[in-house]
Design an enzyme around this catalytic site. Structure first.
Site, mmCIF file in Angstrom:
data_model
loop_
_atom_site.group_PDB
_atom_site.id
_atom_site.type_symbol
_atom_site.label_atom_id
_atom_site.label_comp_id
_atom_site.label_asym_id
_atom_site.label_seq_id
_atom_site.Cartn_x
_atom_site.Cartn_y
_atom_site.Cartn_z
ATOM 1 N N LEU A 75 5.771 3.995 2.548
ATOM 2 C CA LEU A 75 6.162 2.863 1.709
ATOM 3 C C LEU A 75 5.121 2.503 0.657
ATOM 4 C CD1 LEU A 75 7.843 0.689 4.474
ATOM 5 C CD2 LEU A 75 8.902 2.332 2.906
ATOM 6 N N CYS A 76 4.141 3.383 0.465
ATOM 7 C CA CYS A 76 3.124 3.164 -0.571
ATOM 8 C C CYS A 76 3.692 3.524 -1.942
ATOM 9 C CB CYS A 76 1.917 4.068 -0.312
ATOM 10 S SG CYS A 76 0.516 3.218 0.348
ATOM 11 N N HIS A 77 3.357 2.716 -2.928
ATOM 12 C CA HIS A 77 3.763 3.021 -4.296
ATOM 13 C C HIS A 77 2.862 4.115 -4.864
ATOM 14 C CE1 HIS A 77 5.323 -1.064 -3.730
ATOM 15 N NE2 HIS A 77 6.235 -0.733 -4.621
ATOM 16 N N MET A 113 -4.912 1.181 0.357
ATOM 17 C CA MET A 113 -4.445 2.359 1.101
ATOM 18 C C MET A 113 -5.042 3.642 0.534
ATOM 19 S SD MET A 113 -2.852 1.067 3.546
ATOM 20 C CE MET A 113 -2.408 2.629 4.273
ATOM 21 N N GLU A 114 -5.201 3.692 -0.778
ATOM 22 C CA GLU A 114 -5.803 4.870 -1.402
ATOM 23 C C GLU A 114 -7.265 5.014 -0.986
ATOM 24 O OE1 GLU A 114 -2.066 4.091 -3.352
ATOM 25 O OE2 GLU A 114 -3.699 2.761 -2.799
ATOM 26 N N ASP A 128 -13.682 19.312 9.757
ATOM 27 C CA ASP A 128 -13.129 20.658 9.642
ATOM 28 C C ASP A 128 -14.208 21.687 9.327
ATOM 29 O OD1 ASP A 128 -10.998 22.660 9.392
ATOM 30 O OD2 ASP A 128 -11.498 22.604 7.262
#
Length: 162
Positions: A75-77, A113-114, A128
């Site tokens: 739901l992130c733009h 969020m980014e 990793d």
């Protein structure tokens, strides 16, 4: 803080309509840490990891993570980011590496969020690239440290209760 914005009156998930919001400069800073064995830390610090420049690759991965956030979080733009700055701090005492990311845009919604995604992807890349020598690394303490801009105003983690 208001109620959950990603649900409509019937309780169904939806993408928030930001069309009527004013465009402003938005900034978010997030931070996280990866703890590791002293020998793993030395490989990173001394640039001797078999897979190459661990922090250089992790920096590019973090930037890419910020840019791809809307593809990963339903739901992130999708946002036109204007800046993604990634810093790594080596911490002999842990031993480990702190990742700090600042993301900026000029738009109608924030970039928290980014910033969080960038930190996680950067630290996952460290994992990793070093897992062959240290499978016990721990990613921890990932959080938004600061946000600026928008209707809700500025916020710093030290302003939060608890």
């Amino acid at each position: 803080m208001s109620g959950l914005t990603h649900f409509d009156a019937a309780g169904h998930a939806h993408m928030v309509d930001v069309g009527d919001k004013q465009e402003t400069r938005r900034i978010a800073i997030a931070r996280g840490t990866i703890r590791m064995l002293p020998a793993t830390f030395a490989l990173i610090r001394d640039g001797k990891a078999k897979k190459g420049d661990v922090l250089g690759v992790a920096r590019i991965a973090a930037i890419q993570g910020a840019k791809r956030t809307a593809d990963l979080i339903p739901l992130c733009h999708p946002l036109a980011l204007t800046r993604v700055a990634v810093e790594f701090e080596l911490d002999d005492a842990l031993p480990g590496v702190h990742c700090v990311v600042q993301v900026e845009t000029f738009g109608r919604t924030g970039v928290e969020m980014e910033a969080l995604t960038a930190v996680q992807v950067g630290l996952l890349t460290v994992y990793d690239m070093c897992k062959a020598v240290d499978r016990g690394m721990v990613i921890t303490d990932v959080s938004v440290r600061e946000k600026r801009g928008g209707k809700s105003g500025d916020w710093k983690a030290e302003d939060a209760a608890g």
